[in-house]
Design a protein around this motif. Sequence first.
Motif, mmCIF file in Angstrom:
data_model
loop_
_atom_site.group_PDB
_atom_site.id
_atom_site.type_symbol
_atom_site.label_atom_id
_atom_site.label_comp_id
_atom_site.label_asym_id
_atom_site.label_seq_id
_atom_site.Cartn_x
_atom_site.Cartn_y
_atom_site.Cartn_z
ATOM 1 N N LYS A 153 -5.301 16.231 -10.471
ATOM 2 C CA LYS A 153 -3.999 16.869 -10.613
ATOM 3 C C LYS A 153 -3.627 17.543 -9.298
ATOM 4 O O LYS A 153 -4.461 17.724 -8.405
ATOM 5 N N LEU A 154 -2.359 17.934 -9.207
ATOM 6 C CA LEU A 154 -1.911 18.733 -8.079
ATOM 7 C C LEU A 154 -2.298 20.183 -8.316
ATOM 8 O O LEU A 154 -2.364 20.647 -9.455
ATOM 9 N N HIS A 155 -2.542 20.919 -7.232
ATOM 10 C CA HIS A 155 -2.867 22.337 -7.337
ATOM 11 C C HIS A 155 -1.768 23.061 -8.112
ATOM 12 O O HIS A 155 -0.577 22.770 -7.960
ATOM 13 N N ILE A 192 3.089 9.919 -9.984
ATOM 14 C CA ILE A 192 2.272 10.153 -11.179
ATOM 15 C C ILE A 192 1.696 11.564 -11.158
ATOM 16 O O ILE A 192 1.735 12.296 -12.152
ATOM 17 N N LEU A 193 1.170 11.962 -9.999
ATOM 18 C CA LEU A 193 0.559 13.283 -9.889
ATOM 19 C C LEU A 193 1.584 14.401 -10.055
ATOM 20 O O LEU A 193 1.280 15.470 -10.583
ATOM 21 N N LYS A 194 2.804 14.172 -9.608
ATOM 22 C CA LYS A 194 3.838 15.189 -9.705
ATOM 23 C C LYS A 194 4.388 15.327 -11.120
ATOM 24 O O LYS A 194 4.880 16.389 -11.500
ATOM 25 N N SER A 195 4.329 14.241 -11.878
ATOM 26 C CA SER A 195 4.990 14.234 -13.185
ATOM 27 C C SER A 195 4.052 14.491 -14.352
ATOM 28 O O SER A 195 4.510 14.682 -15.476
ATOM 29 N N GLU A 196 2.742 14.494 -14.118
ATOM 30 C CA GLU A 196 1.784 14.638 -15.207
ATOM 31 C C GLU A 196 0.824 15.796 -14.963
ATOM 32 O O GLU A 196 0.654 16.257 -13.842
ATOM 33 N N ASP A 197 0.182 16.262 -16.058
ATOM 34 C CA ASP A 197 -0.940 17.175 -15.931
ATOM 35 C C ASP A 197 -2.157 16.361 -15.515
ATOM 36 O O ASP A 197 -2.032 15.185 -15.160
ATOM 37 N N HIS A 234 0.829 -1.206 0.000
ATOM 38 C CA HIS A 234 0.000 0.000 0.000
ATOM 39 C C HIS A 234 0.865 1.258 0.000
ATOM 40 O O HIS A 234 0.610 2.211 -0.745
ATOM 41 N N LEU A 235 1.921 1.269 0.820
ATOM 42 C CA LEU A 235 2.823 2.420 0.869
ATOM 43 C C LEU A 235 3.517 2.625 -0.470
ATOM 44 O O LEU A 235 3.678 3.761 -0.936
ATOM 45 N N ASP A 236 3.915 1.514 -1.103
ATOM 46 C CA ASP A 236 4.545 1.613 -2.420
ATOM 47 C C ASP A 236 3.573 2.204 -3.434
ATOM 48 O O ASP A 236 3.962 3.019 -4.285
ATOM 49 N N ARG A 237 2.299 1.791 -3.335
ATOM 50 C CA ARG A 237 1.302 2.306 -4.275
ATOM 51 C C ARG A 237 1.073 3.808 -4.078
ATOM 52 O O ARG A 237 0.930 4.564 -5.040
ATOM 53 N N LEU A 238 1.054 4.243 -2.812
ATOM 54 C CA LEU A 238 0.894 5.671 -2.535
ATOM 55 C C LEU A 238 2.055 6.466 -3.103
ATOM 56 O O LEU A 238 1.877 7.574 -3.624
#
Length: 252
Positions: free
Chosen positions: A67-69, A19-24, A9-13
């Motif tokens: 996405k991230l803010h 993913i969120l940091k690297s993509e729109d 679970h930690l690995d998945r988080l």
Amino acid sequence: MSRANTTRHLDRLEQLTAILKSEDALTTKRIAAELNISERTLFRDIGLLRERGLPIEADKGRGGGIKLHRNWGVGRLSLENQEVIDLLISLAISESMGQTLFMGNIQRVRNKLMASFSPKQKEKIHQLRQRIHIGAQASPETLSSFHHQHEANTVKANPTIEKIHNAFMFHQRLRIVYKDFHDKETQRDIEAHYLYLGFPIWYLLAWDHLRNDVRIFRYDRIIKAEIKPQEFTVRPLEDFSAILTQQDVKTL
């Protein structure tokens, strides 16, 4: 939840965060497929990341993206104790060297970092800053006996250093095997009250139960370390004044 499931679970988080940091903005369907989980599980994971302080936005409606803010940056840092002390040490070394090419505004850097810490982390940092000191560079005579390879090891690669730091941070007694200038080994029970850097050599300012007095120990001469259950209260710095006045000491 078993240890194996917790690790997965930690690995998945971590994967989701990357993913969120690297993509729109990405659709929940696409992210869930990439992680091989259901969209319901994905939303639970997103909720956990939000609780940790990651500013995640989700567009409502069919095909909405996650996405991230847009103003996301350093944000509120989540640092382990060891990471906090490593950061403080790095800042202290840079400050002690004065204005450098890339760190001319280091005080502003420190202020911005401090603004990112939680109140609990700020209190921990304040306590640690009072116990870490920077002095003059080691003399050529001292450097001639310096075991640089031992000192250069990372904490993770050197369990002895890790134990020393943990005992220092959590006020626990240490049993060490120490090799003196004449290569004589002795076993000592000590309390690691302060850290001191005479660049590039690190020292422990400690209470030595064998000598029943304050002593200074070089990191590179500590052969083994074992954390003991006994806790101690940090002694005032004045107890170590005789040692500290021998060097030009700068408090972190």
